[in-house]
Write a protein that holds these residues in place. Structure first.
Motif, mmCIF file in Angstrom:
data_model
loop_
_atom_site.group_PDB
_atom_site.id
_atom_site.type_symbol
_atom_site.label_atom_id
_atom_site.label_comp_id
_atom_site.label_asym_id
_atom_site.label_seq_id
_atom_site.Cartn_x
_atom_site.Cartn_y
_atom_site.Cartn_z
ATOM 1 N N GLN A 57 0.833 -1.212 0.000
ATOM 2 C CA GLN A 57 0.000 0.000 0.000
ATOM 3 C C GLN A 57 0.865 1.258 0.000
ATOM 4 O OE1 GLN A 57 -2.577 -0.454 3.391
ATOM 5 N NE2 GLN A 57 -3.826 -2.021 2.416
ATOM 6 N N THR A 58 1.944 1.245 0.776
ATOM 7 C CA THR A 58 2.858 2.389 0.814
ATOM 8 C C THR A 58 3.472 2.620 -0.556
ATOM 9 O OG1 THR A 58 3.349 1.972 3.143
ATOM 10 C CG2 THR A 58 4.931 3.323 1.934
ATOM 11 N N THR A 99 0.919 4.127 -2.883
ATOM 12 C CA THR A 99 0.720 5.543 -2.562
ATOM 13 C C THR A 99 1.865 6.388 -3.083
ATOM 14 O OG1 THR A 99 -0.548 4.967 -0.588
ATOM 15 C CG2 THR A 99 0.357 7.196 -0.677
ATOM 16 N N LEU A 100 3.100 5.943 -2.853
ATOM 17 C CA LEU A 100 4.273 6.678 -3.329
ATOM 18 C C LEU A 100 4.288 6.763 -4.848
ATOM 19 C CD1 LEU A 100 6.987 5.286 -0.887
ATOM 20 C CD2 LEU A 100 5.994 7.588 -0.905
ATOM 21 N N ALA A 119 1.650 6.717 -6.807
ATOM 22 C CA ALA A 119 0.605 7.655 -7.198
ATOM 23 C C ALA A 119 1.059 9.102 -6.990
ATOM 24 C CB ALA A 119 -0.677 7.379 -6.392
ATOM 25 N N ILE A 120 1.767 9.364 -5.878
ATOM 26 C CA ILE A 120 2.276 10.713 -5.618
ATOM 27 C C ILE A 120 3.315 11.099 -6.676
ATOM 28 C CG2 ILE A 120 3.689 12.069 -4.010
ATOM 29 C CD1 ILE A 120 2.286 10.512 -1.731
#
Length: 185
Positions: free
Chosen positions: A175-176, A179-180, A182-183
């Protein structure tokens, strides 16, 4: 405890085996948004199934009520190219006929331990099915007779706790990373 004190159990001895069933797709009211309807397409390598592509209504559930699975049932895909996939349920649900599920006798077996044991032998299950017909299949009887090894219940709990903690960490890292990524985009 060493592995020599583990006992071999037929899957059918671990608990009740349920083969899923699809309610009639000709009756539109059978499908809705209440009960998850698990198929191999929903089994994407996750341990637990939280969402499915399709859901059943109360009518659909009534039509296949003998196939109702509780939370912590272990579902194994036993037909076709998706054979050997394993997931655990998180709520009352139903599977299609491509899955055989184990509802563990929790007085003797820890469901998460059984999940890991079945995941560990998923390739063997797949290989057994490939020897049967043009379409690989592992029927309920053969599935029920397949064996896994298990220690006593307290040891099962300890093993499952350790493996679950590792799975939780892997999922958090996934998940991390998502997220990274996507950022970054």
């Amino acid at each position: 405890m060493n592995s020599e004190s583990w006992k071999a159990w037929k899957i059918g001895e671990i608990g009740r085996i349920v083969t899923g069933k699809t309610p009639s797709t000709k009756i539109e009211k059978n499908f809705g948004n209440k009960y998850p309807f698990i198929t191999p397409r929903d089994m994407l390598g996750q341990k637990r199934i939280y969402e499915t592509e399709r859901y059943l209504s109360d009518e659909g559930m009534t039509a296949v009520k003998s196939c109702l699975l509780p939370k912590n049932a272990i579902c194994v895909s036993c037909i076709g190219s998706d054979m050997g996939k394993v997931v655990m349920t998180t709520t009352n649900c139903v599977t299609n006929q491509q899955l055989n599920s184990v509802i563990c006798d929790e007085s003797m077996f820890q469901p998460e331990f059984i999940y890991y044991a079945l995941t560990n032998i998923s390739e063997e299950l797949k290989n057994v099915g490939h020897h049967s017909t043009a379409i690989p299949i592992l029927n309920k009887s053969d599935f029920s007779n397949f064996q896994i090894a298990a220690p006593d219940l307290p040891t099962q709990r300890c093993i499952a706790e350790i493996l679950s903690a590792l799975d939780d960490k892997i999922e958090l890292n996934r998940q991390t990373n998502a997220t990274l990524e996507a950022i970054a985009q």
